[in-house]
Design an enzyme around this catalytic site. Structure first.
Site, PDB file in Angstrom:
ATOM      1  N   HIS A 123     138.005  83.742  10.600  1.00 15.62           N
ATOM      2  CA  HIS A 123     137.291  83.476  11.853  1.00 15.62           C
ATOM      3  C   HIS A 123     136.124  82.532  11.501  1.00 15.62           C
ATOM      4  CE1 HIS A 123     134.568  84.438  15.223  1.00 15.62           C
ATOM      5  NE2 HIS A 123     135.600  84.944  15.849  1.00 15.62           N
ATOM      6  N   ASP A 200     135.554  90.982   5.670  1.00 15.77           N
ATOM      7  CA  ASP A 200     135.288  90.955   7.108  1.00 15.77           C
ATOM      8  C   ASP A 200     136.266  91.937   7.759  1.00 15.77           C
ATOM      9  OD1 ASP A 200     135.301  90.492   9.808  1.00 15.77           O
ATOM     10  OD2 ASP A 200     135.427  88.306   9.666  1.00 15.77           O
ATOM     11  N   GLN A 203     138.549  93.090  12.454  1.00 11.51           N
ATOM     12  CA  GLN A 203     139.842  93.410  13.090  1.00 11.51           C
ATOM     13  C   GLN A 203     140.550  94.563  12.390  1.00 11.51           C
ATOM     14  OE1 GLN A 203     140.704  92.241  15.889  1.00 11.51           O
ATOM     15  NE2 GLN A 203     139.440  90.415  16.094  1.00 11.51           N
ATOM     16  N   LYS A 226     134.437  95.913  19.128  1.00 14.69           N
ATOM     17  CA  LYS A 226     135.896  95.878  18.956  1.00 14.69           C
ATOM     18  C   LYS A 226     136.436  97.275  18.661  1.00 14.69           C
ATOM     19  CE  LYS A 226     135.674  91.212  17.000  1.00 14.69           C
ATOM     20  NZ  LYS A 226     136.103  90.315  18.069  1.00 14.69           N
ATOM     21  N   CYS A 364     138.739  80.929  17.738  1.00 16.99           N
ATOM     22  CA  CYS A 364     137.658  80.830  16.742  1.00 16.99           C
ATOM     23  C   CYS A 364     138.212  80.759  15.329  1.00 16.99           C
ATOM     24  CB  CYS A 364     136.683  82.001  16.852  1.00 16.99           C
ATOM     25  SG  CYS A 364     135.780  81.996  18.370  1.00 16.99           S
TER      26      CYS A 364
END
Ligand code: PLP
Length: 405
Positions: A123, A200, A203, A226, A364
């Protein structure tokens, strides 16, 4: 515990509505998930019962708010199995967490000529802060590529790591390809060469049980919004030994120990990195979101999501001219695609008019778009509340729309 989808959906009042005269199908949880009643109630309860500014409290309300806020820190520690509470820093989201590390870590450890390895499937939030740090320090960002199936070419990593490599930053799950990356293996390879790794997890945390100690991540970052929590709240997990060596990111209240015009001494962890009044109600409501995820259970979540993913993928594969980006065998509930001859924006707009919320555009992730030579795509992504029926309605609608073009 079995997966009671009806009960889960009862807790999301927002889902029970019609848009453009059609029942809402929300397939955009990877962008931001909807909030359950428990989260909305936790925020309301704080404001109705015990709101006050935290940590500096000289009164009952402030003390109570502080206690609830700090309890969520402990909850987050347990949620990702961190060793210490002080390793949990509240930020305003994944983006801020990465910027914090890109500033503070690089300020201390990145020098002219050094390198940071970042994967090709990141991202923008996990590319741009490193480029900014590299610019500041005259260093370089190096790409770890992925193949056409959307799988990282980890075999290339040992050669990419050099004496100059100061950090590797990689997504746990790609927001476009859905690939679940082999972060344990990446970290193992990096640590053999004493290079720390930032993962990261934006997700990943809503879908997979994350254990930062087992993974041995040096930094792990994610966003509450999220995870069915509020927006404006995020987490930076960092190993204490790194966080202690890093200078503060922002100056202000809370992050200081003592201030005079001669100079300032900084507070201890985690407060050193939490300047100013944080998103108090957001963090407290985030605690309720974590409880919802825990009660639902990650085994159940994953099983349900794989069923949705399989039906959707099978159905999409029947459509002439379909291109699905991301064919890894290890995927999360994200499918990005294009249909030949149809612009993704047109498809997104027509799906929206049919009551189906999807994401369109570059997501993104320009470097992923560039890999496939496309300007954008359509993405569907699942949350705990999505149903098989919704997937079937989506596939039928998509087929009808395709015939219109
Ligand atoms: N990283 C990944 C993999 C993402 O999917 C996102 C958001 O979509 C981000 C970072 C940025 O998250 P936020 O906007 O919550 O800071």
């Amino acid at each position: 515990m079995s997966y009671d989808i009806t009960k889960i959906r009862t807790n999301f009042p927002v889902l029970h509505q019609q848009v453009y005269g059609k029942p809402l199908i929300y397939f955009d949880s990877a962008a931001s998930a909807q909030k359950p009643a428990q989260v909305l109630m936790a925020e309301e309860k704080l404001h109705n019962d015990y709101y006050g500014n935290i940590h500096r409290g000289a009164h009952f309300m402030a003390d109570k708010a502080t206690e609830h806020f700090e309890n969520v820190r402990t909850q987050v520690r347990d949620f990702i199995n961190a060793k210490y509470r002080e390793e949990i820093i509240f930020t305003k989201g994944t983006t801020e967490s990465i910027n914090l590390v890109a500033f503070s870590f690089c300020e201390r450890f990145l020098n002219e000529g050094d390198e940071i390895i970042v994967s090709e499937m990141e991202h923008h939030a996990n590319i741009v802060p490193w480029q900014m740090a590299a610019l500041r320090k005259k260093a370089r960002v190096v790409k770890l590529p992925f193949n056409d199936s959307g799988v990282l070419e980890i075999e290339k990593l040992p050669q990419l790591i050099t004496q100059k490599t100061k950090l590797i930053s990689v997504a746990h799950v790609s927001n476009v390809l859905g690939t679940i990356n082999q972060v344990n293996e990446i970290i193992r390879i990096a640590h053999q060469k004493n290079v720390p790794v930032l993962v990261d997890g934006a997700q990943a945390v809503p879908h997979l049980k994350v254990n930062v100690q087992e993974m041995d991540a040096d930094f792990y970052v994610f966003s509450a919004h999220k995870m069915y929590g509020p927006n404006g709240v995020g987490v930076l997990y960092g190993k204490k030994e790194w966080l202690e060596k890093m200078p503060p990111y922002q100056g202000g209240g809370e992050m200081i120990s003592e201030v005079s015009f001669e100079g300032t001494t900084f507070n201890e962890l985690p407060y050193k990195f939490e300047a100013g009044t944080p998103h108090i109600s957001g963090v407290i409501a985030f605690g309720a979101a974590l409880s919802v995820l825990q009660e639902t259970g990650f085994e159940n979540i994953r099983k349900h999501e794989i069923e949705l993913l399989n039906i959707a993928t099978e159905g999409l594969n029947q459509i002439p001219g379909i291109n699905i980006y991301g064919q890894s065998t290890e995927k999360s509930g994200v499918i990005s695609f294009n249909i030949e001859g149809i612009h993704p924006y047109d498809l997104g707009m027509l799906l929206d008019k049919s009551g189906i919320a999807v994401r369109t555009g570059h997501l993104c992730a320009d470097t992923v778009m560039q890999h496939f030579g496309i300007v954008g795509c359509v993405r569907i992504s699942f949350g705990i509340y999505n149903t098989m029926e919704e997937v079937k309605v989506f596939l039928t609608t998509l087929n009808k729309l395709r015939l219109m073009f």
